[in-house]
Enzyme design. Structure first.
Site, PDB file in Angstrom:
ATOM      1  N   HIS A  68     -34.861  78.225 184.423  1.00  0.00           N
ATOM      2  CA  HIS A  68     -35.752  78.922 185.345  1.00  0.00           C
ATOM      3  C   HIS A  68     -35.933  80.198 184.811  1.00  0.00           C
ATOM      4  CE1 HIS A  68     -31.504  79.713 186.531  1.00  0.00           C
ATOM      5  NE2 HIS A  68     -31.826  80.920 186.867  1.00  0.00           N
ATOM      6  N   HIS A  70     -35.182  83.318 185.632  1.00  0.00           N
ATOM      7  CA  HIS A  70     -34.252  84.530 185.708  1.00  0.00           C
ATOM      8  C   HIS A  70     -33.969  84.982 184.333  1.00  0.00           C
ATOM      9  CE1 HIS A  70     -32.870  83.953 190.042  1.00  0.00           C
ATOM     10  NE2 HIS A  70     -33.704  84.775 190.101  1.00  0.00           N
ATOM     11  N   HIS A  73     -31.610  83.888 181.831  1.00  0.00           N
ATOM     12  CA  HIS A  73     -31.881  82.371 181.324  1.00  0.00           C
ATOM     13  C   HIS A  73     -32.992  82.189 180.210  1.00  0.00           C
ATOM     14  CE1 HIS A  73     -28.755  80.396 184.060  1.00  0.00           C
ATOM     15  NE2 HIS A  73     -28.824  81.377 184.628  1.00  0.00           N
ATOM     16  N   HIS A 157     -32.602  76.874 193.781  1.00  0.00           N
ATOM     17  CA  HIS A 157     -32.148  78.135 193.230  1.00  0.00           C
ATOM     18  C   HIS A 157     -33.250  79.278 193.342  1.00  0.00           C
ATOM     19  CE1 HIS A 157     -30.356  81.076 191.180  1.00  0.00           C
ATOM     20  NE2 HIS A 157     -30.836  80.996 190.112  1.00  0.00           N
ATOM     21  N   ASP A 178     -29.038  77.068 187.066  1.00  0.00           N
ATOM     22  CA  ASP A 178     -28.520  77.540 188.360  1.00  0.00           C
ATOM     23  C   ASP A 178     -29.156  76.623 189.399  1.00  0.00           C
ATOM     24  OD1 ASP A 178     -27.358  79.417 186.760  1.00  0.00           O
ATOM     25  OD2 ASP A 178     -28.580  80.950 187.763  1.00  0.00           O
ATOM     26  N   GLU A 203     -23.136  75.179 186.293  1.00  0.00           N
ATOM     27  CA  GLU A 203     -22.944  76.557 186.535  1.00  0.00           C
ATOM     28  C   GLU A 203     -21.859  76.626 187.658  1.00  0.00           C
ATOM     29  OE1 GLU A 203     -24.014  78.768 189.416  1.00  0.00           O
ATOM     30  OE2 GLU A 203     -25.587  77.720 190.136  1.00  0.00           O
TER      31      GLU A 203
END
Lengths: 599, 658
Positions: A68, A70, A73, A157, A178, A203
């Site tokens: 994803h 973020h 990541h 998420h 996540d 996670e």
């Protein structure tokens, strides 16, 4: 011995810098390529020299998967692909592909323009990096090459977050990235089918937390915001531009509307509107309610929430400001925080997890005197509230996902060692599977024993299945056949077919045993007695007395003959083929014991 | 493997495939051309329609004049319009395991199947297919339900009476099975049975068969399907397009290596070039409007309309039409326009990249923003206030039998300034217009059908090389109106197998192999032996386990130890199970070497005699005789088991086991 090897380069007993190497059936896959928000030196990026010291990364890695958008990541991706050098495919979902470059550019600006870092990746590098991205759709099976396939599952998420199944033949690994097991105001819950991977890499941010119901937390949040605004205070909510921000905006928007509140709500950065636009275009990735009603009312068109201007921070009166970034480690949220921290009427609400080393983490752990740049000390008088709105699965959710996927092994990443320890025990107890929690740079090796797929001739299979339907099918029956291996083509056929295909003739091996019995009766009578004896003993077998005087048991032939020398002795000739050896040999020994006296 | 053909309409297919142990319905098309036999349903009371004369037989018998009305020489049923369903008697539809939907036009019969046949399975379709399919159904139900009609004619359907009617009513097929439209409740229930799937998603059916949707390039979310087991592959091609319009391009490569390719949904207008048609559409539209006339475009609420709006977006300014209002009237107009903007992943590359900016993929967003395009749920309400002429109206239904289009036909039909432009290819425009005759308004026929034409089909078939092609009979001969055009048919080798409504085809392939998994422990115990260069053999004796249609071979169980001494064994326990198979043997025994081996193992006194076919080896002391021939060996001895087994093992050394 085939094996699966996993080495975290980041996120091993830690949160941040997610980057996990997986080797499965000779394929190497890198899962995520994140940066660490707690560091601004070399440690902020994973140590890619671990992968190979001399060779090219492209030769070593079959693909890279980003779960994803973020930054913990994907934050190291341009560094990895453009500065270290990787030209292979990078897989991510479409929303991630759309939003990731924006966050990377944001990150780059803060690092280079504000902090003045040199030797950082450039805007062009972000663009070049994104050219290597291949978009994957949910549940689509993407064939990376002839053997390696990947499949994305919905992870909740944030918008576009996905879990990935990595599969080679019958071996597979699932990486969760996540995820969130409860739907929130804008996203749905993660889901995976019972795919029974050899390994589930999950996670474990909230490994020990069981969170109360979301509704309570929301009410709590609204109450605190409301109270602060009512007494004329200012509320700062540090968020990341995409994700939690939209959920909280929807929450405040509906609350403001219901309560008819007048205090202004602002959203910092120019990103806002753009960010919300992404949500509008990626409606299929949001939760069911939003998807259903978006035609009537698009939840991401906010009436009460306006764009923030820097000057507003000093205006008097109550207000609520969403500002980025979420951990108060840089940027606008930190600037506003410094302005408002001195007033006890104000409040800062941290709605998500803060990495160690960030201002957010410091104030959450109770620190009220912060040392800022230039030895300046900032005294925090404003109220500090922590409210877990992070869309991570809690302990219950993690257990739930393990239950859904039914993995053979579990490996924990993206969490703190102490908490992982607890969850590890719980998983091992409840699911009776091994659970691992390697530190960064530590390798976990799991031996696997994949079964071998071959083609069985339908004739042979049907013959066996038909036999399996017989009444005495409870006894395990043996299937007998010949495996023909030609190049990589494996076929299992009946022995007859194998002989035929290879142009070979069958060689018949036959045995005939002479059994001598003292008996003076005539041969015909002997045969009759043999027949009745065998008939009574071998109830399950087909025993026949043929017109020519011989007796058969299945395909075994028994004949009585006179002894050439001794008239008081008769010879029983028992004859069978190699394939009937068991029965033939048994019959010989049975007859050798003699025939029962005629009653 | 069998194919049950339930629909005779080549572009609205409904077939059932029996493959291995599964029963798979391919599409669920609803033939709506039946509605052309009915009078239009006017939204506003139409004096013209209500005063049409009743029809009477040649002999003057007028007993049907309530049910049948005559208009300009054509006879129409004055009743709630009815649809021609797929066959429901050819196969027990409650046995259907799954229904695969290829695009939103091919699912319109779904509620009839899922709600009224005992169907208990799952329907698979992509998200855009379901969402837009729902809009099409919603629109249809709305069109029919908002004009309640007291009369439901049935007399004319009587076989003896139907025979007396004029064409085309006389020739209409299966009129007794025609049904009225379903309700919204049935639609919702049917749609709740759908499971959403994505392109290239592998869906396991009972462990026996895997189905996968592939992009077909025709409409948002439209798919072709691969139905395969480990050794057999059927491709179902339905409504595909190779033109670059808004949907994701067609995935051709994945169709390769099919045993059977079922080909449906080709273009209905093989002689028209869609690009040329769009050009004609624009110029006719501009011409009419410039002359002060109105333009009516009967259309579906989704699909080609997106492309038309995009063309107009580029065209109107240069053609000086920027002040002309464009109206899009449908109960689902708003939803359709909104939905089109959120399916980025299902769009062509160009449109996808727009989302990254982020911008709406279709320019009609801008047309709406600038008030050039306005949409309304119906002609009632806001529309009547905003309505300005001359204007352009997009509205349904393309059959001209129901929907707001009926109103505009009545309103504008009398003036030759106005134009109706037909773009949808599903209905013959002359038949559609029949109940409106005589008509002064101009009629332009610009059918835009982006589906494959026959040239593209033959290219595709050359590319993907299926072993067999199956298609509707209409594709195996030139169209009746152009019987000399031998190029307007499917041309392939071997010739395509054709089907017609209510036919059952046996598909021409034989399954030979099935996948089975050998457990690693068993695999380790196998001893491969090279028989010929590159070919190895291993004999396998294993336990077969079958679960959920998956077969696994496990190692044979270890011989069980006798359990305790106390229990007396029954005699039958000793009797060997004759079903334990021994391998077959192959090879031959060289006598000299065999004798040497016997000697090495302590046999003496060996004598060899030649016979016609081989040799006899005599072990005189043991009174044993071994006949050796090319393909057989016979050991004749006394009942000395030890000796026999020793000899056996020596013989086996020279032979290969299978």
């Amino acid at each position: 011995m085939p094996e699966i090897r996993v080495t975290p380069l980041g996120a091993g007993q830690d949160v941040g810098r997610s980057c996990i190497l997986v080797s499965i059936a000779g394929k190497n896959v890198m899962l995520d390529c994140g940066m660490h928000m707690g560091f601004s030196d070399d440690r902020r990026f994973p140590d890619f020299s671990y992968i190979t010291r001399s060779g090219r990364l492209t030769d070593f890695l079959d693909c890279v998967i980003i779960s994803h958008f973020h930054l913990d990541h994907c934050g190291a991706l341009p560094y990895f692909s453009e500065m270290v050098g990787y030209d292979g495919p990078i897989y991510m979902t479409q929303p991630t592909q759309a939003i990731c470059p924006i966050l990377l550019e944001d990150y780059r600006k803060i690092a280079v323009d504000k902090k003045g870092e040199a030797n950082f990746f450039t805007s062009q590098m972000i663009k070049d990096c994104m050219k290597k991205v291949v978009a994957v759709h949910l549940h689509q099976t993407v064939q990376v090459d002839d053997e390696l396939e990947i499949k994305a599952y919905y992870a909740g998420h944030v918008l576009g977050a996905a879990m990935f199944q990595i599969k080679v033949g019958s071996e597979s690994v699932v990486y969760t990235g996540d995820y969130n097991m409860t739907p929130d105001r804008h996203l749905g819950a993660a889901w995976i089918d019972k795919c029974r991977p050899n390994l589930l890499i999950t996670e474990s941010t909230y490994a020990t937390t069981i969170r109360d119901s979301k509704r309570c937390r929301e009410r709590d949040f609204l109450k605190k915001v409301h109270e602060t605004v009512e007494r004329g205070g200012k509320v700062l909510i540090p968020v990341f531009a995409l994700g939690r921000a939209q959920e909280l905006c929807i929450l405040l928007e509906t609350f403001w509307e219901r309560m008819d509140l007048k205090a202004p709500i602002y959203f910092s950065t120019g990103l806002t509107e753009k960010a919300n636009h992404y949500y509008k275009l990626f409606i299929p990735w949001t939760n069911q309610k939003i998807r259903k009603t978006f035609v009537q009312r698009n939840m991401f068109e906010f009436k009460h929430i306006k764009a923030f201007d820097r000057a507003f921070a000093d205006s008097p009166g109550p207000m609520v400001v969403f500002a980025t970034p979420g951990m108060l480690h840089a940027g606008q949220s930190l600037q506003i925080f410094r302005k408002w921290a001195g007033n006890e009427k104000n409040m800062v609400i941290m709605p998500g997890y803060c990495v160690q080393g960030t201002v957010g983490h410091k104030i959450l752990s109770g620190q009220r005197k912060l040392e800022m740049e230039g030895r300046q000390v900032l005294e925090v008088k404003m109220q500090v509230e922590y409210m877990s709105f992070s869309a991570h699965a809690d302990a219950k959710g993690i257990m739930q996902l393990v239950g859904q996927a039914e993995p053979e092994n579990v490996l924990l990443v993206h969490g703190e060692a102490k908490k992982m320890e607890f969850l590890k025990q719980k998983i091992e107890q409840e699911f009776r599977v091994s659970c691992y929690m390697p530190a960064n740079g530590e390798t976990v090796t799991l031996p696997t024993s994949p079964s071998i797929p071959v083609g069985i001739s339908l004739g042979l299979l049907k013959r066996e299945m038909a036999q399996g339907l017989l009444p005495d099918a409870k006894k395990p029956r043996l299937l007998h056949g010949t495996l023909i291996m030609k190049d990589s083509n494996f076929r299992l056929v009946s022995s007859e077919q194998a002989l035929k295909e290879l142009g070979l003739a069958e060689h018949q091996l036959r045995f005939t045993c002479r059994v001598h019995l003292h008996d003076t009766r005539k041969e015909q009578e002997m045969a009759m007695r043999v027949y009745s004896h065998l008939k009574s003993v071998l109830k399950d077998h087909c025993v026949q007395h043929l017109p020519d005087g011989s007796v058969t048991v299945e395909s075994i032939l028994v004949q009585a003959a006179a002894h050439s020398e001794d008239p008081g002795t008769k010879v029983l000739l028992v004859s069978w083929t190699y394939q009937d050896e068991e029965l033939g040999s048994y019959l010989t020994s049975l007859l050798k014991k003699g025939l029962p006296q005629a009653s | 493997m069998k194919l049950y053909c339930l629909s005779g309409h080549p572009t609205l297919p409904c077939n059932v495939l029996k493959f291995k142990s599964t029963t798979i319905m391919l599409d669920c098309g609803l033939d709506m051309t039946s509605t052309l036999n009915f009078l239009p349903l006017p939204l506003v009371q139409s004096p013209r329609l209500s005063s049409l004369p009743g029809w009477s037989l040649k002999d003057g018998n007028a007993f049907l004049d309530k049910e049948l009305k005559e208009c300009s020489g054509h006879v129409f049923v004055d009743s709630v319009p009815e649809f021609c369903l797929p066959e429901t008697e050819l196969i027990d539809l409650s046995t259907v395991d799954v229904i695969l939907i290829s695009n939103y036009h091919c699912m319109m019969a779904l509620p009839y199947i899922t709600e009224h046949t005992g169907f208990t399975g799952t329907v698979y379709a992509t998200e855009p297919t379901v969402q837009i399919g729902r809009l099409l159904m919603e629109e249809l139900v709305n069109f029919i339900e908002r004009v309640p009609k007291a009369q439901s004619a049935s007399l004319w359907k009587n076989k003896d009476i139907q025979r007396l009617l004029p064409s085309p009513l006389k020739d209409a097929v299966e009129v007794s099975t025609w049904r009225r439209c379903y309700t919204m409740q049935e639609v919702n229930s049917a749609l709740s049975k759908i499971q959403l799937v994505g392109y290239s998603q592998k869906i396991e059916l009972f462990g026996a068969v895997q189905v996968t949707p592939l992009s077909s390039g025709y409409a948002l979310g439209s798919s072709n399907w691969i139905i395969q087991s480990h050794y057999e592959k059927v491709s179902y091609v339905s409504g595909s397009s190779l033109l670059t319009t808004h949907p994701q391009p067609m995935d051709q490569a994945s169709l390769k290596n099919s045993d059977v390719l079922i080909l449906t949904g080709l273009t209905q207008i093989p002689t028209a070039n869609p690009d040329g048609m769009v050009g004609e559409f624009c110029s006719n539209l501009a011409l009419t409007v410039r002359n002060g006339g109105n333009v009516l475009v009967p259309c579906y609420p989704s699909g080609v309309i997106y492309d038309l709006l995009e063309c107009l977006y580029q065209y109107i300014d240069s053609a000086g039409l920027s002040s002309i209002p464009f109206y899009f009237i449908s109960p689902v107009a708003n939803s359709s326009l909104e939905f089109s903007q959120i399916f980025a992943e299902w769009l062509c590359h160009n449109k996808q990249t727009k989302v990254y900016l982020p911008e709406p993929p279709f320019p009609h967003a801008e047309l709406i923003q600038t008030n050039k395009l306005k949409h309304y749920p119906s002609i009632h309400g806001d529309f009547s206030n905003d309505f300005r002429q001359p204007c352009v109206v997009f509205t349904g239904h393309p059959s001209l039998r129901f929907g707001d289009v009926v109103h505009f036909m009545e309103l504008w039909g009398k003036s030759s300034l106005n134009t109706v432009i037909f773009t949808e290819p599903d209905f013959s425009y002359l038949e559609a217009l029949a109940p409106y005759q005589p008509l002064a308004m101009k009629c332009i026929y610009c059918p835009i059908d982006t589906r494959l034409n026959f040239i593209q089909v033959s290219k595709l078939l050359k590319e993907v090389q299926p072993l067999h092609v199956v298609c509707p009979e209409q594709y195996t001969q030139p169209p009746p109106a152009q019987s000399h055009r031998m190029d307007l048919m499917v041309d392939c080798q071997p010739p395509a197998m054709s089907y017609r409504r209510a036919e059952v085809l046996a598909l021409p392939f034989k399954r030979r192999y099935e996948k089975i998994e050998i457990m690693p422990e068993l695999a380790d115990s196998l001893v491969p032996m090279e028989i010929k260069p590159g070919i190895s053999l291993a004999t396998v004796s294993a336990v077969l386990r079958t679960k959920d249609n998956k077969h696994v071979l496990q190692p044979p169980p270890r011989p069980t130890q006798p359990t305790g001494g106390k229990k007396r064994k029954r005699a039958s326990d000793d009797i060997p199970d004759c079903k334990v198979l021994k391998p077959l043997l192959s090879g031959s025994i060289p006598v000299d070497q065999f004798v040497q081996t016997l000697e090495k193992h302590g046999f003496s006194d060996i004598k060899v005699e030649d016979t016609a076919k081989g040799h006899i080896v005599l072990l005189q002391e043991a009174e044993t005789l071994i006949q050796i021939e090319e393909d057989s060996t016979h050991i004749i001895c006394d009942d000395d088991e030890v000796l026999r087994v020793r000899l056996r093992d020596l013989v086996l050394k020279f032979l290969q086991k299978f």
